[in-house]
Write a protein that holds these residues in place. Structure first.
Motif, PDB file in Angstrom:
ATOM      1  N   TYR A  72     -11.448  -6.342   5.772  1.00 40.22           N
ATOM      2  CA  TYR A  72     -10.611  -5.417   5.000  1.00 40.22           C
ATOM      3  C   TYR A  72     -10.864  -5.523   3.494  1.00 40.22           C
ATOM      4  N   LYS A  73     -12.113  -5.846   3.126  1.00 38.97           N
ATOM      5  CA  LYS A  73     -12.413  -6.019   1.706  1.00 38.97           C
ATOM      6  C   LYS A  73     -12.224  -4.731   0.902  1.00 38.97           C
ATOM      7  N   SER A  74     -12.311  -3.566   1.592  1.00 39.70           N
ATOM      8  CA  SER A  74     -12.110  -2.302   0.878  1.00 39.70           C
ATOM      9  C   SER A  74     -10.649  -2.101   0.495  1.00 39.70           C
ATOM     10  N   GLU A  75      -9.726  -2.734   1.224  1.00 39.78           N
ATOM     11  CA  GLU A  75      -8.294  -2.600   0.920  1.00 39.78           C
ATOM     12  C   GLU A  75      -7.825  -3.619  -0.109  1.00 39.78           C
TER      13      GLU A  75
END
Length: 286
Positions: A72-75
């Motif tokens: 979930y690095k994009s969040e």
């Protein structure tokens, strides 16, 4: 609520933990824990702490923190270069590293003073003897000694044949007591289990704990009965001191250990783990 927040909340609920329970386990304030579940990262002290708190939350509920951060690095907000630099662990000062050398010097200092004192006495007696030997008034001729030792007629008349000389009692000579140098404390590493490093402290005259915070952190101190004595946030640049003289064992937990320095009687206590949140246990052998 974000997908990451929903997954963490679901894992927490499956464990049967409330937000208050999770706060006690991770020592992260529950408003931050609620913000993670809701995807509200604006309340966090910075992007660096967001990632650290998410990882602690995940590991507390049985999930892989590193895997979640990658998935979930994009969040999740990424820390800036300035923030990363600020949280890089600093090297202990020369003064802290030189503590052991100073202790050794103080250990031999009393012995050096005793040797100097003895040498000074010998020099003083030698100097007085030389001055007396060089003084002409102290020289006595053989004739004077002979005349002085001859008994007079009056002396012979006063001699008592049966008189006995009274014994002269010798005064006892007091022995000089040399104080032994005082022992210095020994801080010995015992072992490490998970994020907890254990030390033994012996021969200490005091039990002063000090935290010098280079970075924001959460400090928790417990006694030998697992009773909480300190539980508070420490800001970067602050120094916190605690007197543990009445205790036999303490556990110190830092929410963010890297960069922060903990000492006992001015001797640095090293955190052996590489994790962000770490514990150190100090056992006092009094």
């Amino acid at each position: 609520m974000t997908e990451l927040g929903a997954r963490l909340k679901e894992a927490r609920t499956a464990k049967g933990y409330s937000i208050d329970d999770l706060q006690e386990i991770t020592k992260i304030q529950k408003r931050y824990l609620a913000g993670i579940e809701e995807g509200n990262y604006a309340t966090m002290p910075g992007a660096f702490y967001v990632r650290a708190f998410i990882k602690q939350y995940a590991e507390a509920v049985g999930l892989n923190g590193d895997e979640l951060l990658e998935t979930y690095k994009s969040e999740i907000p990424s820390p800036s270069n300035e923030e990363v630099t600020k949280n890089i662990p600093t090297t202990p000062s020369r003064r802290a590293l030189g503590g052991r050398s100073s202790s050794k010097l103080m250990e031999i200092f009393p012995m050096v003073m005793v040797v100097v004192f003895v040498i000074a006495i010998i020099v003083m007696f030698w100097f007085l003897y030389q001055n007396r030997a060089d003084d002409p008034d102290t020289e006595v001729t053989n004739d004077e000694l002979t005349q002085e030792n001859k008994p007079t007629f009056e002396d012979n008349e006063n001699i008592q044949p049966d008189a006995e000389e009274e014994p002269v009692e010798e005064e006892p000579v007091e022995e000089e007591v040399v104080e032994e140098p005082k022992s210095t404390q020994q801080l010995t590493f015992v072992d490490i289990q998970g994020v907890t490093s254990t030390y033994n402290l012996t021969d200490a005259e005091s039990y002063a704990v000090k935290l010098v915070a280079a970075n924001n952190t959460w400090l928790n101190i417990r006694d030998e009965n697992d009773k909480t004595l300190v539980d508070q946030a420490i800001k970067a640049g602050e120094t916190f001191e605690f007197d543990a003289s009445a205790l036999s064992r303490i556990r110190i937990r830092l929410g963010h250990a890297p960069g922060n320095i903990v000492t006992i009687n001015d001797e640095v206590v090293e955190f052996k783990s590489t994790e962000v949140t770490q514990n150190v246990v100090i056992q006092f052998n009094k």
